[in-house]
Design an enzyme around this catalytic site. Structure first.
Site, mmCIF file in Angstrom:
data_model
loop_
_atom_site.group_PDB
_atom_site.id
_atom_site.type_symbol
_atom_site.label_atom_id
_atom_site.label_comp_id
_atom_site.label_asym_id
_atom_site.label_seq_id
_atom_site.Cartn_x
_atom_site.Cartn_y
_atom_site.Cartn_z
ATOM 1 C CB CYS A 195 -0.923 -0.010 1.205
ATOM 2 S SG CYS A 195 -2.061 -1.412 1.269
ATOM 3 N N GLY A 199 4.589 7.070 -1.777
ATOM 4 C CA GLY A 199 5.946 6.565 -1.906
ATOM 5 C C GLY A 199 6.941 6.961 -0.847
ATOM 6 C CE LYS A 201 5.176 4.287 6.689
ATOM 7 N NZ LYS A 201 4.249 5.373 6.288
ATOM 8 C CG ASP A 219 -2.003 3.292 -3.073
ATOM 9 O OD1 ASP A 219 -1.632 3.203 -1.890
ATOM 10 O OD2 ASP A 219 -3.054 3.881 -3.421
ATOM 11 C CG ASP A 263 1.954 2.564 5.657
ATOM 12 O OD1 ASP A 263 1.396 2.565 6.763
ATOM 13 O OD2 ASP A 263 2.307 3.614 5.081
ATOM 14 C CB CYS A 316 -0.327 6.520 10.735
ATOM 15 S SG CYS A 316 -1.645 6.768 9.539
#
Length: 372
Positions: A195, A199, A201, A219, A263, A316
């Site tokens: 995911c 970009g 990470k 994605d 992520d 997050c």
């Protein structure tokens, strides 16, 4: 004060905010429309808008919008001067929605952190870290394990600096940088950023891999992938490949990976210091639905790992339903995986609390596929 230019501009932003238009998007629109206002005034408008949402629970909704903004700014100024001036009980009752108490430990330190303006972190490319630290006023080194993190306390617009335009650093929160270090990719490995978003990470993984090896990026948003390509070009990152994947059970390739970073989409509760508007839009239903999606995505990517391959799950958020509960459910359903200790610690789970790291809240869990 209620008729000041800052408050008038902030009110124009706030009337545009809706479930479809978050506060940061409305702010960007206002700044584009009034690009000639000074950087100091831009910062003042941003502060006014975010103060409004941080102190929303204290505001009289029968008062005019301008009066509410002025009151919020006054409350923010008072808190900044003395964070202990507001009791933790008041913060727990007014600074966050009532449902959060069932999902997050509402310590006094955490609640006070939410009411502060967030830190600005950047990630320097490996070869440019020392030069940036010496040459750029306002930069200070970050903590371990984020070896290339820099905390910025200056007033310049970093997006307009030559160093940013030439790809020497990325604006990236410290919590997100720690995710990259938890992945610990090695040069020559093959990874899947499942995911990938825009970009951030992926670029970190590529830097840690010294540009050697290959990262597959997927994605479901074409807009985000377009931004990923632009960022990768600016950063001179080329060891990646974009592949379509909608998150379903059929993987985008038959390739088996040394590592997968998931992520996953989440409620974003860990970013509420930076995006206070979201405190009043996210619901318990959102959290429950996202937790189901997160477990599904973990199930769908798990089969694409080599024996001995590493799976890193990151979100997050710090809600129990999306973090430890998802990790426990995945571990119970997949005996072919074993816990993978993260960052030279004994635990395979790590919660990055905003008050401990001065960063977005994050949760990271790691597993290793057993050798067949």
């Amino acid at each position: 004060m209620s008729d000041s230019p800052t408050i008038n501009r902030a009110s124009r932003v706030l009337v545009k905010v809706s479930p479809q238009v978050p506060a940061d998007a409305a702010l960007r629109e206002e700044m584009r429309a009034h690009a000639r206002i000074s950087p100091a005034e831009q910062r003042a408008v941003v502060r006014a808008v975010y103060s409004y949402y941080r102190w929303f629970g204290w505001l009289d909704q029968n008062a005019s919008l301008q009066s509410r903004i002025a009151h919020a700014i006054s409350l923010q100024n008072r808190f900044d001067a003395d964070p202990l001036s507001v009791k933790p009980e008041a913060l727990a009752a007014r600074a966050v929605p009532a449902w959060l108490v069932d999902e997050v430990e509402l310590s006094a330190e955490y609640l006070r952190q939410l009411q502060q303006e967030p830190a600005l972190w950047v990630r320097a490319q490996d070869e440019h870290y020392e030069a940036l630290l010496r040459a750029q006023p306002g930069f200070a080194p970050g903590p371990e394990p984020a070896t290339h993190a820099l905390h910025y306390s200056g007033s310049r617009d970093l997006f307009k600096t030559d160093e940013f335009k030439h790809g020497l650093f990325e604006i990236q929160d410290l919590g997100s940088q720690i995710v990259g270090h938890a992945c610990a990719p090695q040069p020559g490995e093959t990874w899947w950023d499942a995911c990938a978003g825009e970009g951030g990470k992926l670029l970190h993984l590529a830097d840690l891999m010294q540009g050697k090896g290959l990262i597959w990026a997927s994605d479901r948003s074409h807009r985000r992938i377009t931004q990923l390509r632009k960022r990768a070009s600016r950063a001179q990152v080329f060891n990646y490949r974009v592949v379509p994947w909608n998150g379903g059970p059929i993987p985008p390739t038959k390739t088996k990976f040394d590592g997968i970073l998931l992520d996953a989409p989440c409620s974003g509760v860990g970013t509420w210091q930076r995006h206070p508007h979201a405190r009043w839009t996210v619901t318990p239903t959102d959290v429950a639905e996202l937790a189901t999606l997160q477990l599904q995505l973990l199930d769908h990517v798990a089969g694409s790992l080599k024996p001995g391959g590493r799976l890193i799950y990151a979100v997050c958020t710090i809600t129990k339903s999306e973090t430890s509960a998802v990790a426990a459910a995945f571990g119970a359903a997949h005996p072919e995986f074993e816990p993978l200790p993260l960052l030279d610690a004994d635990d395979h789970e790590l919660t990055i609390w905003p008050q401990d790291w001065n960063a977005n809240g994050m949760f990271i869990a790691g597993w290793k596929r057993k050798q067949e």
